[in-house]
Design a protein around this motif. Structure first.
Motif, PDB file in Angstrom:
ATOM      1  N   ASP A  65      37.916  44.655  35.606  1.00  0.00           N
ATOM      2  CA  ASP A  65      39.031  45.271  36.333  1.00  0.00           C
ATOM      3  C   ASP A  65      38.821  45.194  37.852  1.00  0.00           C
ATOM      4  OD1 ASP A  65      36.874  46.934  35.562  1.00  0.00           O
ATOM      5  OD2 ASP A  65      37.975  48.734  36.146  1.00  0.00           O
ATOM      6  N   TYR A  66      37.612  44.836  38.278  1.00  0.00           N
ATOM      7  CA  TYR A  66      37.359  44.665  39.704  1.00  0.00           C
ATOM      8  C   TYR A  66      37.481  43.197  40.144  1.00  0.00           C
ATOM      9  CZ  TYR A  66      35.633  49.481  39.871  1.00  0.00           C
ATOM     10  OH  TYR A  66      35.534  50.855  39.808  1.00  0.00           O
ATOM     11  N   LEU A  67      37.962  42.346  39.250  1.00  0.00           N
ATOM     12  CA  LEU A  67      38.271  40.957  39.606  1.00  0.00           C
ATOM     13  C   LEU A  67      39.778  40.851  39.790  1.00  0.00           C
ATOM     14  CD1 LEU A  67      35.943  39.071  37.094  1.00  0.00           C
ATOM     15  CD2 LEU A  67      35.594  39.361  39.560  1.00  0.00           C
ATOM     16  N   TYR A  68      40.184  40.196  40.866  1.00  0.00           N
ATOM     17  CA  TYR A  68      41.601  40.175  41.233  1.00  0.00           C
ATOM     18  C   TYR A  68      42.021  38.755  41.579  1.00  0.00           C
ATOM     19  CZ  TYR A  68      45.732  40.898  44.215  1.00  0.00           C
ATOM     20  OH  TYR A  68      46.979  40.828  44.788  1.00  0.00           O
ATOM     21  N   TYR A  69      43.084  38.295  40.939  1.00  0.00           N
ATOM     22  CA  TYR A  69      43.618  36.969  41.275  1.00  0.00           C
ATOM     23  C   TYR A  69      44.720  37.114  42.317  1.00  0.00           C
ATOM     24  CZ  TYR A  69      46.031  32.545  41.194  1.00  0.00           C
ATOM     25  OH  TYR A  69      46.624  31.367  41.588  1.00  0.00           O
ATOM     26  N   SER A  70      44.571  36.411  43.426  1.00  0.00           N
ATOM     27  CA  SER A  70      45.554  36.454  44.499  1.00  0.00           C
ATOM     28  C   SER A  70      46.438  35.217  44.457  1.00  0.00           C
ATOM     29  CB  SER A  70      44.841  36.521  45.858  1.00  0.00           C
ATOM     30  OG  SER A  70      45.752  36.275  46.912  1.00  0.00           O
ATOM     31  N   ASN A  71      47.743  35.439  44.247  1.00  0.00           N
ATOM     32  CA  ASN A  71      48.679  34.313  44.312  1.00  0.00           C
ATOM     33  C   ASN A  71      48.713  33.721  45.717  1.00  0.00           C
ATOM     34  OD1 ASN A  71      49.826  34.192  41.627  1.00  0.00           O
ATOM     35  ND2 ASN A  71      50.752  36.180  42.058  1.00  0.00           N
ATOM     36  N   GLN A  72      48.594  34.583  46.705  1.00  0.00           N
ATOM     37  CA  GLN A  72      48.672  34.117  48.089  1.00  0.00           C
ATOM     38  C   GLN A  72      47.578  33.109  48.414  1.00  0.00           C
ATOM     39  OE1 GLN A  72      48.595  37.234  51.013  1.00  0.00           O
ATOM     40  NE2 GLN A  72      48.411  35.838  52.733  1.00  0.00           N
ATOM     41  N   PHE A  73      46.350  33.403  47.957  1.00  0.00           N
ATOM     42  CA  PHE A  73      45.223  32.540  48.284  1.00  0.00           C
ATOM     43  C   PHE A  73      44.824  31.611  47.141  1.00  0.00           C
ATOM     44  CE2 PHE A  73      44.748  36.292  51.049  1.00  0.00           C
ATOM     45  CZ  PHE A  73      44.730  35.660  52.279  1.00  0.00           C
ATOM     46  N   ASP A  74      45.526  31.716  45.993  1.00  0.00           N
ATOM     47  CA  ASP A  74      45.204  30.895  44.824  1.00  0.00           C
ATOM     48  C   ASP A  74      43.711  31.000  44.511  1.00  0.00           C
ATOM     49  OD1 ASP A  74      45.522  29.118  42.709  1.00  0.00           O
ATOM     50  OD2 ASP A  74      45.246  27.339  43.959  1.00  0.00           O
ATOM     51  N   ALA A  75      43.209  32.217  44.452  1.00  0.00           N
ATOM     52  CA  ALA A  75      41.779  32.432  44.231  1.00  0.00           C
ATOM     53  C   ALA A  75      41.556  33.798  43.599  1.00  0.00           C
ATOM     54  CB  ALA A  75      41.021  32.343  45.551  1.00  0.00           C
ATOM     55  N   THR A  76      40.429  33.901  42.890  1.00  0.00           N
ATOM     56  CA  THR A  76      40.016  35.184  42.334  1.00  0.00           C
ATOM     57  C   THR A  76      38.897  35.747  43.195  1.00  0.00           C
ATOM     58  OG1 THR A  76      40.598  34.522  40.083  1.00  0.00           O
ATOM     59  CG2 THR A  76      39.030  36.336  40.317  1.00  0.00           C
ATOM     60  N   PHE A  77      39.010  37.018  43.567  1.00  0.00           N
ATOM     61  CA  PHE A  77      37.944  37.651  44.330  1.00  0.00           C
ATOM     62  C   PHE A  77      37.780  39.093  43.859  1.00  0.00           C
ATOM     63  CE2 PHE A  77      41.784  37.461  46.979  1.00  0.00           C
ATOM     64  CZ  PHE A  77      42.046  38.804  47.234  1.00  0.00           C
ATOM     65  N   HIS A  78      36.833  39.789  44.433  1.00  0.00           N
ATOM     66  CA  HIS A  78      36.569  41.169  44.040  1.00  0.00           C
ATOM     67  C   HIS A  78      37.535  42.094  44.786  1.00  0.00           C
ATOM     68  CE1 HIS A  78      32.094  39.849  43.330  1.00  0.00           C
ATOM     69  NE2 HIS A  78      32.972  39.106  42.686  1.00  0.00           N
ATOM     70  N   ALA A  79      38.021  43.098  44.099  1.00  0.00           N
ATOM     71  CA  ALA A  79      38.924  44.064  44.728  1.00  0.00           C
ATOM     72  C   ALA A  79      38.832  45.384  43.975  1.00  0.00           C
ATOM     73  CB  ALA A  79      40.360  43.537  44.721  1.00  0.00           C
ATOM     74  N   VAL A  80      38.808  46.480  44.734  1.00  0.00           N
ATOM     75  CA  VAL A  80      38.656  47.815  44.159  1.00  0.00           C
ATOM     76  C   VAL A  80      39.882  48.650  44.504  1.00  0.00           C
ATOM     77  CG1 VAL A  80      37.298  49.947  44.236  1.00  0.00           C
ATOM     78  CG2 VAL A  80      36.138  47.725  44.300  1.00  0.00           C
ATOM     79  N   PRO A  81      40.540  49.248  43.494  1.00  0.00           N
ATOM     80  CA  PRO A  81      41.657  50.144  43.793  1.00  0.00           C
ATOM     81  C   PRO A  81      41.184  51.294  44.676  1.00  0.00           C
ATOM     82  CG  PRO A  81      41.592  49.606  41.454  1.00  0.00           C
ATOM     83  CD  PRO A  81      40.317  49.094  42.054  1.00  0.00           C
ATOM     84  N   VAL A  82      42.016  51.677  45.624  1.00  0.00           N
ATOM     85  CA  VAL A  82      41.646  52.733  46.569  1.00  0.00           C
ATOM     86  C   VAL A  82      41.247  54.010  45.833  1.00  0.00           C
ATOM     87  CG1 VAL A  82      42.513  54.208  48.428  1.00  0.00           C
ATOM     88  CG2 VAL A  82      43.047  51.765  48.429  1.00  0.00           C
TER      89      VAL A  82
END
Length: 318
Positions: A65-82
């Motif tokens: 759930d801390y892996l996030y796919y960004s359409n903007q950057f066409d990449a998966t990176f780490h992201a944490v909900p606030v």
């Protein structure tokens, strides 16, 4: 400096209840999440640092759930909900705390001495912060001192201060052992001679009493460009070109304008190639070609932290 609605900046650390500490890498939210990268994990042996491979593997297996796919950057990176963040470690607050209390270990003593030297050369401590292991009190005797400088003007003033302090023998440039360790840690695609040549002229790292320190820039809010374009990766590309604008060379990500009509912009998401080249130099770049819907393209160096197979190097100076 910080926006009330999103007070997170690159070089901050954020901590979750699972015993994970992430380094923030993004200035803006991604669907109410903080773009970041996992750096420390707390287990039965206490906190320990993890590399890129370990971080990705741990999240894939245990915290997808801390892996996030960004359409903007066409990449998966780490992201944490606030709302999953239990502690927000802020570099400027940590530095002020340590500078107003007695040093508790040799590295903190060196930090006190370093800040005093930089202030002597007109660096403003109010524009500074402390990140890395010292931000969360996990430093060892062999740790680096990782300083944050807020704002371009303050950052370049600090670079100049470091250069002058080295000339005055108040600070020392990296010795061969430290530079070789830096080279091995960065896993650069350049050979050692080329890597060290590029590094020594940046003046964003040096030594104080045998310990390495570095400075990293975080832009002020009014220095940022808002990026709305969506890019798709088109494979790996190598070009040679001349640098036409290096004013954002130390930004995160680092940005260079070049005289290539197809790919007029180079971006680096890895610290290895921040401040790498100077306006007027003829360079060679290998990275991921990305294009947006309008056909505007750029080359991105650092699709991973180590940027394996990717590089920026000077072929010919001005």
């Amino acid at each position: 400096m910080r926006l009330p609605e999103f007070p997170f900046l690159p070089k901050d650390f954020i901590e979750t209840e699972e015993g994970l500490i992430f380094a923030v890498v993004s200035y803006h939210p991604h669907e109410h999440k903080v773009g970041c990268f996992l750096r420390y994990v707390n287990d039965q042996n206490g906190w320990h640092k993890v590399d890129t491979e370990q971080a990705n593997r741990l999240l894939e297996r245990h915290h997808p759930d801390y892996l996030y796919y960004s359409n903007q950057f066409d990449a998966t990176f780490h992201a944490v909900p606030v709302d999953r963040i239990i502690c927000h470690h802020r570099p400027e607050e940590r530095l002020q705390i340590l500078m107003h209390q007695p040093a508790e270990d040799p590295l903190q003593q060196k930090l006190h001495k370093l800040i005093t030297i930089l202030q002597r050369y007109q660096v403003d401590i109010d524009a500074m912060g402390l990140t890395g292991s010292m931000l969360i009190n996990q430093q060892k005797s062999t740790s680096d001192i990782d300083l944050v400088i807020y704002g371009r003007d303050a950052f370049h003033q600090c670079r100049q201060a470091i250069q002058t302090a080295i000339a005055d023998n108040q600070l020392q440039k990296l010795d061969k052992t430290q530079m070789q360790e830096n080279y091995q840690r960065r896993a650069s695609e350049l050979d050692y001679a080329s890597f060290s040549w590029h590094e020594y002229r940046k003046y964003n790292k040096a030594m104080i009493d045998g310990s390495k320190f570095d400075i990293g820039m975080v832009c002020l809010i009014d220095e940022l460009d808002i990026e709305h374009r969506h890019f798709l990766k088109q494979g790996i590309k190598t070009i040679q070109c001349r640098v036409t604008d290096d004013s954002r060379a130390f930004d995160f990500p680092a940005r260079y304008q070049v005289d290539n009509a197809v790919t007029p912009e180079l971006i680096s998401f890895t610290h290895t190639y921040v401040g790498q080249v100077v306006k007027g130099e003829f360079i060679e770049v290998c990275g991921a070609l990305e294009c947006d819907a309008s056909g505007t393209c750029r080359i991105v160096v650092g699709s991973s932290r180590e940027a394996r197979g990717e590089y920026i190097k000077v072929v010919d100076q001005k």
